[in-house]
Scaffold this active site. Structure first.
Site, PDB file in Angstrom:
ATOM      1  N   GLY A   1      21.026  31.491  65.063  1.00 26.65           N
ATOM      2  CA  GLY A   1      19.920  31.697  65.959  1.00 26.65           C
ATOM      3  C   GLY A   1      19.648  34.105  65.734  1.00 26.65           C
ATOM      4  O   GLY A   1      20.640  34.105  65.176  1.00 26.65           O
TER       5      GLY A   1
ATOM      6  N   GLY B   1      24.571  39.289  60.044  1.00 24.98           N
ATOM      7  CA  GLY B   1      24.744  40.839  60.359  1.00 24.98           C
ATOM      8  C   GLY B   1      26.105  41.024  61.538  1.00 24.98           C
ATOM      9  O   GLY B   1      25.845  41.988  61.996  1.00 24.98           O
ATOM     10  N   TYR B   2      26.561  40.300  61.737  1.00 29.04           N
ATOM     11  CA  TYR B   2      27.856  40.040  63.113  1.00 29.04           C
ATOM     12  C   TYR B   2      28.402  38.796  61.745  1.00 29.04           C
ATOM     13  O   TYR B   2      28.253  38.118  61.248  1.00 29.04           O
ATOM     14  CB  TYR B   2      27.680  39.452  63.583  1.00 29.04           C
ATOM     15  CG  TYR B   2      26.430  40.536  64.993  1.00 29.04           C
ATOM     16  CD1 TYR B   2      27.293  41.343  65.859  1.00 29.04           C
ATOM     17  CD2 TYR B   2      25.675  40.197  64.598  1.00 29.04           C
ATOM     18  CE1 TYR B   2      26.816  42.149  66.248  1.00 29.04           C
ATOM     19  CE2 TYR B   2      24.252  41.211  65.251  1.00 29.04           C
ATOM     20  CZ  TYR B   2      25.269  42.030  66.561  1.00 29.04           C
ATOM     21  OH  TYR B   2      24.099  43.254  67.089  1.00 29.04           O
TER      22      TYR B   2
ATOM     23  N   ASP C   1      22.371  23.323  55.623  1.00 29.27           N
ATOM     24  CA  ASP C   1      20.914  23.113  55.022  1.00 29.27           C
ATOM     25  C   ASP C   1      19.935  23.934  54.646  1.00 29.27           C
ATOM     26  O   ASP C   1      18.686  23.038  54.041  1.00 29.27           O
ATOM     27  CB  ASP C   1      19.816  23.150  56.540  1.00 29.27           C
ATOM     28  CG  ASP C   1      19.371  24.347  57.446  1.00 29.27           C
ATOM     29  OD1 ASP C   1      20.932  25.227  57.991  1.00 29.27           O
ATOM     30  OD2 ASP C   1      18.732  24.697  57.526  1.00 29.27           O
TER      31      ASP C   1
END
Lengths: 833, 175, 357
Positions: free
Chosen positions: C218, C290-291, C333
């Site tokens: 997400g 990004g993290y 995936d």
């Protein structure tokens, strides 16, 4: 971990170049040698290709100039007892020799290992049946085929695999053609007579029209695998992949399809236990990319692996050689110019590379020009750009050998011939496609006729639009900008607008616009790497700056054609090495992806650009070289370069065509090194012609040519007189004919051709390219050189050109020197015959 | 005809999962000893130990045992030692993981338990097997199972490990 | 074609040609270096709030196709390319990249020196950028003033549960910005999946009695999510095998007392070697991050590090010591990207199967 038991390695060379193998094998062997030496391994090499740089760079004692066959390789192995042999830089010939060695159990008896190719893969190379079994054993698809004994069996197979199919009768008596059947009627008709005499047929799914994709990957001992590159063939199955226009990275596949090819490649390498590199070819259903077949497995170096390396900037051969020695990918240390993890970063590109084949048909007009499953091209050129259009046009420009940047076209083709060529492609494929678009063919129509993906027609249409803009809007900044973005050169615009090229250049220079060079590197800009290969674009950032105050620019010959081109590439490479050794920073400009001269170890910087005036001027303006070397067949360039730059332009290799030759027969020659003050006799040479004594048909050479002392002295005197009255310097050849009465007569004078210069180097053991480079840069001590001239009286050196006629399936009675594809060399003692 | 039921990837995954599960159940690797049953069980135990070492940065001792002389269903005459380890490892008060390739009737494991009992009283013994094929004849159950493969008694389960068989796979053969 | 501008927070302006919607947009600008799979990238919901720069210069070559959606919409803020093509491959021959972006009101800009831009962005921390009509002072003021939402998961997560039926294990998939690739992989393995909103509680999960729980990828920072999510993870991992990816992985780490930090520069690509700790095997996978989980913060009594990125040393996978619960930073995936780690889904189901015995 590196295998310390490997201290001495024999590299099997590629032999004479031919269709399918040009300079890429020697380039690979050379890079391999560099990597082996770096790992402290002693390198032996066997080859009989006189134009091999590897032969020059390996210590003479470790060089075996012999044909690569079982006996000779075995002799060397027995004499030198290497710890291992490396066959993967020697093409299929070396593989066959290795197969024989293994079959006979000789290698294991002698304790010699084979590096780079596993037992498993040797079994499947050139054995389609075993290959299919291997492919199916890992649940990957091979083209389905089956042996059938009756019509009903045949239909049973067809119900499973679907039409169209190829039928081939298996017969002991004669070899039969494969015949394609598209429907039940055709199959019935075809099979009617086939099974009467208990014969059997092989029925195979036809994949003509399928999309061809190639992958190149590496694998190390610990099972880590990297996909180096995917190569997309623009032409469909039916045209040999070596004859297709090829683009990298893959453009018209979805990620899902691409990843399944990547996974299949890795599974295959695992199965065959390949440590090193592998090139695999796939055929994909154009309507459903998830339906694919593995069609070919090549666990060896070839022009596809060369293209993969060139287009990504990944140091493929260097890495591969380390893998052969037992290093794992994370252990490999590269030159400090690279990011430390480059060996193990999967390459990702931010540029497009397109390969255009180069054809032999100008020189061998008898050959059938239709493209099919037999390879016919003798070389290739690449265009590199930031867009598909730019790469396409640069590749096209590079593949044209006209020195002027005129865009070729097929304006004049008849509409019947056009349709015929759309369906049955010939060599000028791209031009035919462009012409069809120009005449209003629709994209879907063309896709149907040619089986080429619509994407490429959209791109070609774009190029046509730009061409039209160039014609309609001359001498406008906006036109030039659009043209540049799409890969058009200044020369083409100048020609179209009937303007001198500097007017065009002034126009955009005045707006502050200059080309921006981008590095060809495998991280798509993620890492700052000091990589030395560049291509031009017209964007914001220029990554290349002036290399030094003392730079020599060497212009390469471009794509390999028939004639002395492989020799010229060797010559260019040797020049670069020698110029570097005497303190120049060296820059090479070339566009042959297989070129030895583009090997990153050989020069300080490489520009992959069309060899055309505008592109050359751009580089000269940026690099400000103090010396420029251009090959001898580029008169237009020479004239223009002198005109525009006032530079120190040196023609080297010398022009093959110039010389003063009387229209007489010729049988031998004397070679001299000529300085401003003096001419030095080097050697006599027998010129062996294919057509009586006609000079144009001289394709074999032997030195020395035995003359009596008196006759020799007389010839030398006469030669010197002719040299004095000419203004030739450097290596000069005086041609003679021995007439029927046995008298010698002077025929002509010419610069020593480059093939013969290399021949002379091999015969004398003196590097004459080095001598020439030193001579032209005023560093040659000619007396010292002549002191080292060996006594050549007891050894005969023989060089024979090789030709592509067999591969092109033509019979030529009198082959001339412009039809050479390579050469082989051998030595014998004077007394032997 | 033999049929591959566990390929190289699946075998590696199974061993990896068993390794994680051992850490889960044992709360780490302290006091742990892996006991591999000759021949393939030893190699599997070594692989698990190797994985544990990579995760926990601690060496876990591996002991090999030959249980032939403890089998109650096989005639044996020789008197070879049970423990095949180079150095003496005490099993007293240790957490033992017994490792074997296939769990079938349970008689091999039973023999192994007898052999271990002679070497001192461990704190506990758990069982890890690559394949559980069913048909137990004794009340024995594995704590860690790579793969459950129900088989008929007529079938043969053939476990191959790279160290001696040049490949990793589990195949089913007809008798 | 209309001239438009891409402007960056550091004051740089790029002139380019408009495609897609001619809307003005602002987002974080990030670089994606995958060579294929632009459709998967554009429709991946992790790019909510972000403007995507493609390093692969030619985008749009295979149209928009049914198989390549990672979500049916695009939530990205814009697309930056060197060159795009309007190719249609659907049977009606009418849908292409340009039109798809227009339908979703996402602007694109072409003709950009994306290599220069990439090199610039790689030297700096993540920046905001806008695609605008004019690169004047006003546009830059607007850019600086724009505050991007931190309610991204809230905006992209499903509001109501929905099923993806199968005959196999019962799996609850928590949607933090669901990537269809996860659904596809679970479907390949016959799983009977129920997709649940991101704020689903442990009790609601237990009531469904699943065999396994998957936390999806997400957008945005894991710290922008309510603590209740972490609480859910802590409770569920004890009882049910769990597998988390991307943002799910970051949440799984936070729930187990590890720290997550913002990377200096985001990394979106498939070229980094990733080492599996337990076997030393090197694999490649689609990474979009990004993290990252701070390796120093990992409490060894709670979590094991299972995968590491060899380029930047980031933690790429962790596993709980006491429970069959594990997570990876990357996308096994693919979509787009390698399938080297696709068998993590099988590993998950083997955990499930092992627990059910």
């Amino acid at each position: 971990m590196i295998d310390n038991k490997i201290k001495k390695v024999l590299i099997l060379g590629g032999g004479p170049s031919k269709i399918g193998n040009e300079t890429e094998l020697d380039a690979a062997a050379f890079q391999m040698m560099t990597a082996l030496k770096k790992n402290g391994v002693q390198v032996l090499v066997i080859d009989n290709n006189p134009f091999s740089l590897t032969l020059s760079e390996v210590q003479p004692a470790n060089v075996f100039i012999k044909e690569i066959n079982l006996k000779n390789v075995l002799d060397v192995i027995k004499k030198e007892s290497p710890d291992a042999i490396i066959p993967i830089a020697g093409g299929l010939r070396a593989i066959h020799v290795t197969q024989e060695l293994l079959n006979q159990g000789i290698l294991s008896d002698l304790g010699v290992r084979v590096l780079g190719i596993s037992k498993e893969s040797l079994k499947v190379i050139n054995n389609p049946d075993k290959m299919k079994i291997a492919i199916n054993s890992i649940d990957e698809p091979a083209v389905p085929s089956k042996i059938v004994r009756s019509e009903s069996e045949a239909f049973e197979v067809v119900r499973e695999i679907g039409f169209p199919v190829n039928i081939k009768k298996v017969s002991h008596k004669e070899s039969t053609e494969r015949i394609i059947c598209n429907n039940a009627e055709e199959l019935s008709d075809m099979l009617e007579d086939e099974f009467k005499d208990d014969s059997v047929c092989i029925i195979e799914k036809s994949i003509v029209g399928y999309k061809q994709i190639e992958t190149v990957a590496v694998r190390d001992q610990t099972n880590t695998k990297i996909l180096i590159s995917g190569l997309e063939n623009i032409d469909a199955v039916g045209v040999h992949s070596g004859d297709s226009i090829v683009i990298s990275p893959v453009q018209t596949l979805g990620d899902i399809e691409y990843q399944s090819l990547r996974t299949a490649t890795f599974k295959m390498m695992d199965l065959l236990n390949i440590v090193g590199l592998c090139h695999i070819q796939f055929a994909l259903d154009p309507n459903d990319g998830s339906n694919y077949y593995i069609t070919k497995i090549n666990p060896l170096i070839n022009s596809s692996s060369a293209l993969a390396a060139r287009s990504t900037g990944y140091p493929l051969v260097y890495v591969c050689t380390n893998l052969l020695l037992g290093n794992s990918l994370p252990e490999i240390q590269l030159h400090a110019n690279y990011h430390r993890l480059t060996p193990i970063m999967e390459p990702t590109l931010d540029h497009v590379v397109i390969k255009m084949p180069v054809w032999p048909f100008d020189n061998v007009p008898e050959a059938n020009q239709h493209l099919n499953t037999t390879m016919k091209s003798v070389g290739s050129t690449i265009g590199v750009g930031r867009t598909v259009e730019e790469a396409m046009l640069k590749a096209l420009r590079s593949s044209q050998f006209s020195p002027r940047d005129v865009l070729p076209s097929m304006y004049e083709i008849s509409s019947d011939e056009l349709i015929s060529q759309l369906i049955h492609p010939k060599s000028d494929r791209l031009l035919v496609l462009i012409e069809a678009l120009r005449r209003g063919y629709q994209v879907d129509e063309l896709e149907e006729l040619t089986k080429i993906n619509q994407f490429y027609f959209y791109k070609l249409k774009e190029l046509l639009d730009v061409e039209e803009l160039i014609i309609k809007e001359p001498m406008k900044l906006r036109t030039i900008e659009v043209a540049h973005d799409h890969g058009f050169g200044d020369g083409m615009m100048a020609e179209t607008w009937h303007q001198p090229i500097e007017k065009v250049r002034e126009l955009y220079h005045a707006a502050g616009e200059y080309p921006t060079y981008k590095a060809i590197e495998p991280s798509a800009g993620e890492f700052d790497q000091n990589i030395r290969s560049f291509y031009s674009s017209y964007e914001i950032e220029n990554e290349s700056s002036q290399e030094s105050e003392k730079t020599a620019l060497v212009i390469g010959r471009g794509g390999n054609k028939l004639g002395p081109n492989t020799a010229a590439d060797y010559y260019t490479a040797e020049m670069l090495i020698q110029l570097h050794r005497i303190g120049y920073k060296t820059i090479v400009m070339n566009n042959n992806p297989n070129a030895l001269s583009l090997s990153p170890q050989i020069s300080d910087k490489q520009y992959i650009e069309p060899i055309q005036l505008g592109a050359i001027l751009n580089i000269i303006e940026l690099e400000k070289p103090v010396r420029v070397f251009i090959p001898g067949n580029r008169h237009f360039l020479l004239k223009q370069l002198k005109k525009y730059t006032g530079l120190n332009v040196q023609v080297l290799p010398p022009d093959q065509e110039t010389g003063v030759v009387l229209p007489k027969d010729v049988t031998y020659a004397l070679n001299f090194f000529v300085t401003q003050d003096e001419s030095y006799f080097i050697s006599t040479e027998k010129l062996i012609s294919n057509n009586k004594s006609d000079l144009d048909y001289v394709t074999a050479y032997e030195t020395p040519y035995v003359l009596g002392d008196e006759a020799l002295q007389r010839d030398i005197e006469e030669s010197k007189a002719h040299i004095q009255s000419s203004n030739w310097i450097g290596l000069v050849q005086i041609l003679f004919n021995q007439n029927k009465k046995g008298e010698s007569e002077y025929v002509g004078i010419r610069p020593l051709r480059l093939t013969e210069t290399i021949f002379l180097s091999r015969a004398t053991g003196i590097n004459w390219v080095r001598a020439l480079v030193r001579f032209y840069t005023k560093r040659l001590d000619i007396n010292e050189l002549m002191k080292n001239m060996p006594d050549m009286s007891n050894r005969v050196t023989h060089m024979q050109a090789t030709f592509p006629f067999k591969q092109l399936n033509v019979k030529v009675d009198h082959a001339n020197s412009s039809q050479e594809v390579g050469a082989k060399i051998k030595f014998r003692l004077v007394d032997d015959k | 005809m033999s049929k591959v039921v566990v390929d190289k990837m699946a075998m590696q995954r199974a061993l990896t999962r068993i390794t994680y599960e051992i850490i889960e159940k044992n709360k780490g690797v302290n006091n742990l000893v892996l006991v591999g049953i000759k021949t393939r069980g030893i190699y599997l135990a070594k692989r698990i130990a190797n994985r544990l070492q990579k995760l926990e940065n601690k060496e876990v001792p591996v002991v090999g045992i030959d249980v032939t002389k403890y089998r109650d269903d096989i005639q044996h005459t020789d008197n070879e030692p049970a423990v095949l380890s180079d150095e003496a490892v005490s099993l007293k008060d240790k957490n033992i993981i017994l490792v074997d390739d296939v769990l079938f009737t349970g008689r091999t494991i039973n023999a192994a338990l007898s052999a271990i009992a002679e070497l001192g009283r461990p704190k506990n013994i758990r069982l890890a097997v690559l394949v559980d094929r069913g048909h137990r004849e004794l009340p024995i159950r594995a704590d860690f199972v790579g793969k459950n493969i129900p088989t008929s008694k007529q079938e043969i389960i053939n476990v191959q490990v790279d160290e001696i068989d040049d490949q990793d796979s589990v195949e089913i053969d007809e008798k | 074609m209309t001239t438009r501008y891409l402007i960056l927070e550091d004051g740089t302006s790029y002139k380019g040609k408009a495609f897609g919607a001619e809307a003005t947009t602002t987002g974080e600008i990030i670089v994606n270096s995958n060579m294929l799979g632009y459709q998967e990238v554009i429709t991946n919901q992790i790019y909510h709030n972000q403007i995507i720069v493609f390093t692969q210069p030619s985008i749009g070559n295979t149209g928009i196709n049914h198989k390549s959606f990672e979500a049916i919409v695009t939530n990205s803020k814009g697309v930056v390319v060197k060159e795009y093509s309007n190719i249609s491959t659907n049977r009606l021959g009418n849908l292409n990249l340009d039109l798809f972006l227009k339908q979703h009101n996402i602007p694109g800009i072409a003709g950009i020196d994306t290599r220069e831009l990439t090199r610039r962005l790689n030297r700096k921390q993540t920046m905001k950028a806008s695609i605008v009509d004019m690169d004047d002072e006003h546009a830059f003021d607007q850019l600086h003033a724009t505050v991007l939402t931190n309610q991204q998961v809230n905006q992209v997560s499903t509001k109501a549960p929905f099923p993806n039926t199968g005959d196999g294990y019962n799996i609850v998939l928590i949607d933090f910005g669901l990537k269809y690739g996860i659904l596809r992989k679970l479907a390949d393995l016959d799983c009977n999946v129920i997709v649940m909103p991101f704020e689903t509680t442990s009790q609601e999960i237990f009531d469904l009695d699943p065999d396994g729980v998957v936390l999806s990828t997400g957008p945005g920072s894991p710290r922008d999510l309510p603590d209740s999510v972490l609480q859910m993870i802590r409770e569920v991992q004890k009882e049910i095998p769990m597998f988390a990816m991307g943002l799910g992985h970051e949440l799984f780490a936070l729930a187990n007392d590890a720290n997550v930090y913002k990377l200096d520069g985001e990394h979106h690509g498939s070229n980094h070697p990733i080492r599996q700790v337990i076997t030393n095997q090197i694999i490649y996978a689609s990474q979009s991050e990004g993290y990252a989980v701070d390796p120093k913060s990992i409490i060894h009594d709670q979590l094991l590090i299972t995968y590491v990125d060899l380029v930047n040393g980031t933690v790429q996978g962790i596993r709980h010591r006491d429970y069959p619960a594990f997570s990876v930073q990357f996308s096994p995936d693919g979509g787009p990207g390698p399938q080297d780690s696709a068998d993590l889904f099988e590993e998950f189901l083997e955990n499930v199967s092992s627990q059910r015995r």
